[in-house]
Design a protein around this motif. Structure first.
Motif, PDB file in Angstrom:
ATOM      1  N   THR A 159       0.849  -1.271  -0.030  1.00  0.00           N
ATOM      2  CA  THR A 159       0.163   0.018  -0.062  1.00  0.00           C
ATOM      3  C   THR A 159       0.808   1.466  -0.021  1.00  0.00           C
ATOM      4  OG1 THR A 159       0.033  -0.220   2.572  1.00  0.00           O
ATOM      5  CG2 THR A 159      -1.800  -1.004   0.986  1.00  0.00           C
ATOM      6  N   HIS A 160       2.091   1.261  -0.313  1.00  0.00           N
ATOM      7  CA  HIS A 160       2.828   2.237  -0.239  1.00  0.00           C
ATOM      8  C   HIS A 160       4.014   2.181  -1.548  1.00  0.00           C
ATOM      9  CE1 HIS A 160       5.113   5.626   2.524  1.00  0.00           C
ATOM     10  NE2 HIS A 160       5.237   5.587   1.132  1.00  0.00           N
ATOM     11  N   VAL A 161       3.255   2.508  -2.765  1.00  0.00           N
ATOM     12  CA  VAL A 161       4.306   2.700  -3.943  1.00  0.00           C
ATOM     13  C   VAL A 161       4.280   3.863  -4.474  1.00  0.00           C
ATOM     14  CG1 VAL A 161       4.657   1.387  -6.036  1.00  0.00           C
ATOM     15  CG2 VAL A 161       3.950   0.025  -4.091  1.00  0.00           C
ATOM     16  N   HIS A 162       5.476   4.427  -4.828  1.00  0.00           N
ATOM     17  CA  HIS A 162       5.485   5.570  -5.948  1.00  0.00           C
ATOM     18  C   HIS A 162       5.683   5.113  -7.378  1.00  0.00           C
ATOM     19  CE1 HIS A 162       5.709   8.566  -2.607  1.00  0.00           C
ATOM     20  NE2 HIS A 162       6.142   7.692  -1.796  1.00  0.00           N
ATOM     21  N   VAL A 163       4.771   5.066  -7.938  1.00  0.00           N
ATOM     22  CA  VAL A 163       4.763   4.703  -9.379  1.00  0.00           C
ATOM     23  C   VAL A 163       5.285   6.035 -10.239  1.00  0.00           C
ATOM     24  CG1 VAL A 163       3.615   3.885 -11.439  1.00  0.00           C
ATOM     25  CG2 VAL A 163       3.043   2.833  -9.262  1.00  0.00           C
ATOM     26  N   ASN A 164       5.122   7.265 -10.074  1.00  0.00           N
ATOM     27  CA  ASN A 164       5.400   8.201 -10.588  1.00  0.00           C
ATOM     28  C   ASN A 164       4.962   8.712 -11.957  1.00  0.00           C
ATOM     29  OD1 ASN A 164       7.065   8.445  -8.267  1.00  0.00           O
ATOM     30  ND2 ASN A 164       8.799   7.325  -9.104  1.00  0.00           N
ATOM     31  N   GLU A 165       3.800   8.113 -12.417  1.00  0.00           N
ATOM     32  CA  GLU A 165       3.272   8.379 -13.670  1.00  0.00           C
ATOM     33  C   GLU A 165       1.968   8.580 -13.566  1.00  0.00           C
ATOM     34  OE1 GLU A 165       2.991   5.881 -18.016  1.00  0.00           O
ATOM     35  OE2 GLU A 165       3.182   4.980 -16.139  1.00  0.00           O
ATOM     36  N   PRO A 166       1.738   9.865 -14.163  1.00  0.00           N
ATOM     37  CA  PRO A 166       2.303  10.437 -15.393  1.00  0.00           C
ATOM     38  C   PRO A 166       3.127  11.536 -14.794  1.00  0.00           C
ATOM     39  CG  PRO A 166       0.052  11.298 -15.233  1.00  0.00           C
ATOM     40  CD  PRO A 166       0.013  10.390 -14.043  1.00  0.00           C
ATOM     41  N   GLY A 167       3.840  12.052 -15.802  1.00  0.00           N
ATOM     42  CA  GLY A 167       4.704  13.397 -15.404  1.00  0.00           C
ATOM     43  C   GLY A 167       6.321  13.007 -15.085  1.00  0.00           C
ATOM     44  N   ARG A 168       6.481  11.830 -14.469  1.00  0.00           N
ATOM     45  CA  ARG A 168       7.908  11.654 -14.144  1.00  0.00           C
ATOM     46  C   ARG A 168       7.991   9.918 -14.355  1.00  0.00           C
ATOM     47  NH1 ARG A 168       7.210  15.019  -9.546  1.00  0.00           N
ATOM     48  NH2 ARG A 168       8.780  16.899  -9.605  1.00  0.00           N
TER      49      ARG A 168
ATOM     50  N   CYS B 249       2.332  -3.516   9.724  1.00  0.00           N
ATOM     51  CA  CYS B 249       2.388  -3.938   8.531  1.00  0.00           C
ATOM     52  C   CYS B 249       3.686  -3.527   7.790  1.00  0.00           C
ATOM     53  CB  CYS B 249       1.322  -3.677   7.483  1.00  0.00           C
ATOM     54  SG  CYS B 249       1.314  -1.856   7.203  1.00  0.00           S
ATOM     55  N   VAL B 250       4.294  -4.289   6.840  1.00  0.00           N
ATOM     56  CA  VAL B 250       5.471  -4.081   6.235  1.00  0.00           C
ATOM     57  C   VAL B 250       5.174  -3.626   4.930  1.00  0.00           C
ATOM     58  CG1 VAL B 250       7.821  -4.850   5.703  1.00  0.00           C
ATOM     59  CG2 VAL B 250       6.878  -5.313   7.924  1.00  0.00           C
ATOM     60  N   VAL B 251       5.514  -2.723   4.183  1.00  0.00           N
ATOM     61  CA  VAL B 251       5.312  -2.136   2.973  1.00  0.00           C
ATOM     62  C   VAL B 251       6.576  -1.539   2.334  1.00  0.00           C
ATOM     63  CG1 VAL B 251       2.754  -1.974   2.957  1.00  0.00           C
ATOM     64  CG2 VAL B 251       4.069   0.051   3.575  1.00  0.00           C
ATOM     65  N   SER B 252       6.752  -1.577   1.122  1.00  0.00           N
ATOM     66  CA  SER B 252       8.063  -1.038   0.379  1.00  0.00           C
ATOM     67  C   SER B 252       8.371   0.410   0.623  1.00  0.00           C
ATOM     68  CB  SER B 252       7.960  -1.374  -0.905  1.00  0.00           C
ATOM     69  OG  SER B 252       7.075  -0.598  -1.758  1.00  0.00           O
ATOM     70  N   ASP B 253       7.364   1.398   0.561  1.00  0.00           N
ATOM     71  CA  ASP B 253       7.960   2.806   0.189  1.00  0.00           C
ATOM     72  C   ASP B 253       8.781   2.684  -0.904  1.00  0.00           C
ATOM     73  OD1 ASP B 253       8.026   5.534   0.028  1.00  0.00           O
ATOM     74  OD2 ASP B 253       9.345   5.672   1.861  1.00  0.00           O
TER      75      ASP B 253
END
Length: 436
Positions: A56-65, A296-300
């Motif tokens: 539940t902690h993912v930076h996909v960065n799309e659109p724009g980056r 919980c454990v999530v990636s960031d």
């Protein structure tokens, strides 16, 4: 109608524990759980059958980056790592997900390109508080806010008073990057990790967590502390929970595996905010996972182009802060968890069931009748060495290169269908209670 699929394993990780079982699947959902000998089907032999992980902690960065990451690459990496559902953060895309039109742009960018199921968080910033109810109605799972500079100008922070106004604007889960700007120090240009670490002391996290808890206590709102790094902050968190404050807490693989004393000079692939701390702090985080103090454990997962990591100078002050670990989270946590005496049921609770529960993903994170048939066959004893060139995220930058890990994914099913990172994308876009 899909044909029935049955998966059999002597190690099925069910909500009430691990046991031999046969799992029956039809139309993308689990329809029955029977005894191991009661149904015929695909026998997984020595492999363990887990619910697909939920990050539940993912930076996909799309659109724009998209040059930083993107839905195609991020979700392929997630699938390779046994993750079948992610929830995308509202930054560092441009525009950030702080308006309904921006959410529509996110969904348009993601549609048809996701290898796993994807949901979206909204963002709370000083000038969009009136937008929050409409964003919630449009299908975000909750809202992220920063109490410090986010690192990108289009996503400014809230102060505690602004956070209080945001919590009052809409009944939703609020995720908070909790560091107190008054406690942060200017990091000098330096290739020494110690200099950067000293600039973000544990007191910055504890004071910010206390501020978030005070707002949550006053408003009765539900809050979630992101990427807890400093074990000191567990003291006020435990007290708040005893008092009935609605707060949950996550940490990340890098805080559970890495040790500040082992970060080499100039190795900016280790930089993240808040920072990786020492071994005693790491032990305290593990103890909190064991007793439920951390949920919980999530990636960031927060990747960037290699140039932004400043590898030429090794300057920790100037380098982008973020660790990319979508593909490696399961074996990272499992390797260390097993060494500390934990079992696969613990791993499933930390990385599948609890993230799904916190985000409100009712069909995810568990092997149960009626749940989505998102499943992973894991060889819990197989070892491998991390080779950056075998990672699927866009830029093969990792602090784990050369590390020996345990736990290999041997099969994955998304909605009851076998999938691999080399297959065409089959992931769905998620909203609370809805898929599209």
């Amino acid at each position: 109608m899909d044909d029935e699929l049955v998966l059999r394993s002597r190690r099925v990780l069910l909500p009430d524990g691990e046991r031999p079982a046969a799992v029956s699947i039809r139309d993308g959902r689990i329809t029955a759980i029977a005894g191991y000998h009661d149904l015929t089907g695909l026998d997984l032999g020595p492999l363990a059958l887990l619910p697909g992980l939920v990050d539940t902690h993912v930076h996909v960065n799309e659109p724009g980056r998209t040059e930083w990451e993107g839905y195609e690459t991020a979700t392929r990496a997630a699938l390779a790592g046994g993750i079948t559902t992610i929830v995308d953060m509202p930054l560092n895309s441009v525009p950030p997900t702080v308006t309904v039109p921006a959410l529509r742009q996110k969904r348009a960018a993601a549609r048809g390109r996701c290898h796993v199921d994807v949901g979206f968080w909204g963002g709370a910033v000083p000038d969009n508080l009136a937008e929050l109810p409409a964003l919630a109605a449009a299908g975000v799972f909750g809202f992220k806010a920063f109490l410090v500079d986010s690192g990108v100008p289009e996503f400014p922070p809230l102060d505690p008073a602004g956070l209080g106004r945001a919590l009052a604007a809409v009944d939703a889960l609020f995720l908070v990057h909790a560091e107190d700007p008054a406690e942060l120090r200017a990091a000098p240009p330096s290739s020494r990790y110690r200099d950067f670490l000293d600039s973000r002391p544990p007191s910055a996290e504890r004071r910010a967590v206390e501020a978030v808890l005070a707002v949550a206590r006053r408003t009765g709102a539900r809050v979630h502390i992101l990427h807890l790094s400093a074990a000191d902050a567990l003291v006020p968190l435990r007290a708040a929970r005893r008092d009935g404050v609605r707060v949950t807490v996550e940490t990340c693989p890098h805080y559970l595996v890495l040790d500040a004393a082992e970060v080499p000079d100039g190795a900016t692939e280790f930089k993240c905010c808040p920072p990786i701390r020492g071994s005693a702090n790491r032990d305290a985080l593990w103890a909190a996972l064991a007793d439920g103090g951390i949920d919980c454990v999530v990636s960031d997962h927060s990747p960037c182009p290699p140039t932004l990591k400043q590898f030429g100078s090794g300057d920790f002050a100037a380098a982008w802060g973020g660790v990319a670990s979508l593909q490696l989270g399961l074996p990272l946590v499992w390797t260390e968890a097993r060494r500390r005496g934990h079992g696969l049921a613990d791993l499933v609770r930390w990385m599948a069931r609890r993230p799904a529960e916190i985000a409100g993903l009712s069909g995810k994170g568990r092997i149960a009748v009626g749940a989505d048939a998102d499943l992973v066959a894991l060889d819990p004893d197989a070892e491998f060495t991390v080779d950056p060139e075998r990672l699927f995220h866009r830029h093969p930058v990792t602090p784990y290169a050369g590390r020996r890990l345990t736990g290999r994914i041997r099969g994955t099913w998304l909605g009851g269908r076998p999938v691999s990172p080399k297959d065409p994308p089959r992931g769905r876009l998620l909203s609370p209670g809805v898929t599209a």
